[in-house]
Design an enzyme around this catalytic site. Structure first.
Site, short mmCIF file in Angstrom:
data_model
loop_
_atom_site.label_atom_id
_atom_site.label_comp_id
_atom_site.label_asym_id
_atom_site.label_seq_id
_atom_site.Cartn_x
_atom_site.Cartn_y
_atom_site.Cartn_z
N ASP A 183 -14.71 -9.95 -3.45
CA ASP A 183 -14.06 -11.29 -3.01
C ASP A 183 -14.94 -11.96 -1.87
O ASP A 183 -16.15 -11.51 -1.35
CB ASP A 183 -12.85 -11.28 -2.42
CG ASP A 183 -12.59 -10.25 -1.57
OD1 ASP A 183 -13.48 -9.56 -0.97
OD2 ASP A 183 -11.44 -10.31 -0.91
N GLU B 171 -2.30 -8.49 -5.36
CA GLU B 171 -3.46 -9.05 -5.54
C GLU B 171 -3.36 -10.40 -6.13
O GLU B 171 -3.90 -11.21 -5.62
CB GLU B 171 -4.49 -8.15 -6.44
CG GLU B 171 -4.96 -6.96 -6.05
CD GLU B 171 -5.93 -7.08 -4.90
OE1 GLU B 171 -6.53 -8.23 -4.73
OE2 GLU B 171 -5.89 -6.13 -4.05
N ARG C 104 0.74 -1.25 -0.15
CA ARG C 104 -0.11 -0.02 0.06
C ARG C 104 0.97 1.20 -0.04
O ARG C 104 1.90 1.42 0.55
CB ARG C 104 -0.95 0.10 1.29
CG ARG C 104 -1.98 -0.86 0.92
CD ARG C 104 -3.15 -0.82 2.26
NE ARG C 104 -4.28 -1.54 2.27
CZ ARG C 104 -5.02 -1.81 3.06
NH1 ARG C 104 -5.03 -1.13 4.06
NH2 ARG C 104 -6.29 -2.90 2.67
N TYR D 144 -12.85 -10.25 -10.00
CA TYR D 144 -12.35 -9.63 -8.85
C TYR D 144 -11.05 -8.83 -8.91
O TYR D 144 -10.88 -7.54 -8.55
CB TYR D 144 -12.17 -10.51 -7.79
CG TYR D 144 -11.50 -9.91 -6.48
CD1 TYR D 144 -12.26 -8.90 -5.62
CD2 TYR D 144 -10.17 -10.00 -6.28
CE1 TYR D 144 -11.48 -8.40 -4.58
CE2 TYR D 144 -9.61 -9.45 -5.14
CZ TYR D 144 -10.28 -8.60 -4.40
OH TYR D 144 -9.56 -7.99 -3.23
N GLY E 62 1.39 -21.32 -2.65
CA GLY E 62 0.52 -22.39 -3.12
C GLY E 62 -0.10 -22.05 -4.29
O GLY E 62 0.26 -20.88 -4.71
N TYR E 63 -1.01 -22.86 -4.97
CA TYR E 63 -1.73 -22.73 -6.34
C TYR E 63 -0.60 -22.24 -7.32
O TYR E 63 -0.58 -21.05 -7.65
CB TYR E 63 -2.84 -21.82 -6.17
CG TYR E 63 -3.85 -22.12 -5.04
CD1 TYR E 63 -5.14 -23.10 -5.33
CD2 TYR E 63 -3.80 -21.84 -3.71
CE1 TYR E 63 -5.87 -23.53 -4.52
CE2 TYR E 63 -4.52 -22.29 -2.57
CZ TYR E 63 -5.81 -23.09 -2.93
OH TYR E 63 -6.59 -23.32 -2.15
N CYS F 195 -15.46 -7.53 10.63
CA CYS F 195 -16.60 -8.29 10.13
C CYS F 195 -15.84 -9.72 9.69
O CYS F 195 -16.15 -10.38 8.66
CB CYS F 195 -17.37 -7.68 8.89
SG CYS F 195 -19.19 -8.33 8.70
N GLN G 117 -6.34 -16.79 -2.19
CA GLN G 117 -6.44 -17.87 -1.50
C GLN G 117 -5.11 -17.93 -0.51
O GLN G 117 -4.68 -19.04 -0.44
CB GLN G 117 -6.66 -19.04 -2.63
CG GLN G 117 -7.71 -19.18 -3.23
CD GLN G 117 -7.99 -19.96 -4.37
OE1 GLN G 117 -7.34 -20.21 -5.43
NE2 GLN G 117 -8.89 -20.99 -4.10
N THR G 118 -4.45 -16.99 -0.14
CA THR G 118 -3.47 -17.29 0.58
C THR G 118 -3.46 -16.02 1.63
O THR G 118 -4.17 -15.00 1.44
CB THR G 118 -2.10 -16.73 -0.20
OG1 THR G 118 -1.74 -17.70 -1.16
CG2 THR G 118 -0.93 -16.92 0.63
N CYS H 173 -26.37 -2.21 9.99
CA CYS H 173 -26.30 -3.48 9.38
C CYS H 173 -27.54 -4.09 9.85
O CYS H 173 -27.94 -4.31 11.16
CB CYS H 173 -25.29 -3.97 10.18
SG CYS H 173 -24.91 -5.87 9.87
#
Length: 357
Positions: free
Chosen positions: A145, A44, A28, A127, A88-89, A197, A49-50, A213
């Site tokens: 996501d 990104e 960032r 996404y 991974g992946y 959340c 998935q990590t 909410c």
């Protein structure tokens, strides 16, 4: 998207919360700095998935090795796959490299700045294209996501079950996206889902949306997002050949580029199927001359959609035996130089433990 004037109260409260509580992450930009599309894209892809904690440890090292998209495009795929170990992946790593090459060859080393153009690049889906467009280029995009599905499903008490609720979530997010700070809004949504959340035990008392909410008003936060029943995880089986020559070298080969763990290095194995292989079946399948002995136990590894169990046959190559052309021999001390996926590292530990027992 229509012009927003004034901003919805949910947007105002979320951005005010983000200004106070935004996570400091290595990809960032600080206040006043212009986002670097390369860093945004890289983060990104890594975050797919990590966990953030895992990516934080690896992002700067990856960036120091390949500071620009041009550097990454010039890298050897094997080097990229090796650096990706632990994230991974591995299809993401292959697509990362392909995408870098496409950006250099087709876009002169500059990422396109629209969702549609980004979507045409390897490894970038709905996404990711929306996230890059909003964060890197201030496009009024609405990335959706898992975190954002959870947050918005609770905010609006969306009754549709996953994954069909994704379209309804996207429709609910769009009117909230501010034209002047779309990137901050997207990152605020991510932070809200990651820190407040959360899936379990959300900190509702600290949430900027506590007053609006619907799930909280219904005292039913845990109900959302509404999920379908869990499917039973499939189990698959394979057999690995741990073939050693007279010099102590072990046979390895590269997996096909397409498919699971594509392009990674493995110890030669049978196909993975629904039934366990017998030792005789596996030897006949691989057709390599050696004296084979089956090690006791097996190697287990869980992928997203199935659990894999690998039996291991250990053998010594006969003098002069010809190995398949795609196989090569590597000293165990050089395994760390190979792009071995986690499951194959487990095989290494399994064999070492068997040798020590």
């Amino acid at each position: 998207m229509t012009r927003q004037d004034p901003l919805p109260p949910e947007t105002i409260s979320l951005l005010a919360w983000y200004d106070r509580h935004a996570r400091e992450l290595p990809w960032r930009m600080r206040d006043g700095e212009r986002p670097d599309p390369y860093r945004v894209w890289l983060s990104e892809i890594m975050l797919q998935q990590t966990t953030v904690a895992t990516v934080e440890k690896r992002f700067e090292r990856f960036l120091s090795r390949w500071p620009t998209v041009t550097d990454l495009a010039s890298a050897e795929l094997d080097d990229v796959l090796h650096e990706w170990q632990g994230l991974g992946y591995y299809a993401r790593a292959r697509n990362l490299h392909r995408c870098a090459v496409a950006v250099v060859e087709n876009w002169g080393g500059r990422f396109p700045d629209t969702e549609n153009a980004l979507l045409e690049l390897p490894g970038i889906g709905d996404y990711t294209s929306a996230a890059i467009a909003s964060i890197a280029f201030s496009r009024p995009s609405a990335p959706v996501d898992g975190n954002i599905i959870r947050v918005i499903s609770r905010l609006r008490a969306i009754e549709a079950k996953m994954p069909s609720n994704k379209r309804l979530v996207a429709e609910a997010v769009r009117p909230l996206v501010p034209r002047n700070r779309p990137g901050d809004f997207a990152q605020a949504m991510m932070d809200l889902g990651a820190t407040i959340c959360t899936p379990k035990n959300p900190a509702c008392s600290d949430c900027p949306w506590i007053g609006c909410c619907k799930a909280l008003q219904q005292n039913a936060v845990g109900r959302y997002p509404v999920k379908t029943g869990k499917r039973q995880r499939l189990k698959r089986f394979g057999t690995v050949l741990w073939l050693v020559d007279a010099m102590g070298r072990v046979a390895v080969r590269r997996r096909p580029e397409d498919g699971l763990l594509g392009g990674m290095i493995e110890f030669p194995s049978t196909a993975w199927r629904d039934t366990r292989w017998s030792g005789a079946e596996a030897v006949a399948e691989m057709a390599v001359e050696a004296e084979w002995a089956e090690l006791e136990g097996c190697v287990g590894h869980t992928f997203t959609h199935f659990h894999l169990e690998l039996d291991v046959l250990k053998g010594t190559a006969r003098p002069g035996a010809r190995l398949p052309d795609e196989w090569r021999l590597v000293l165990p001390g050089d395994f760390d130089k190979e792009a071995l996926p986690t499951v194959m590292k487990k095989v290494v530990r399994f064999v070492q433990a068997a040798q020590e027992s």
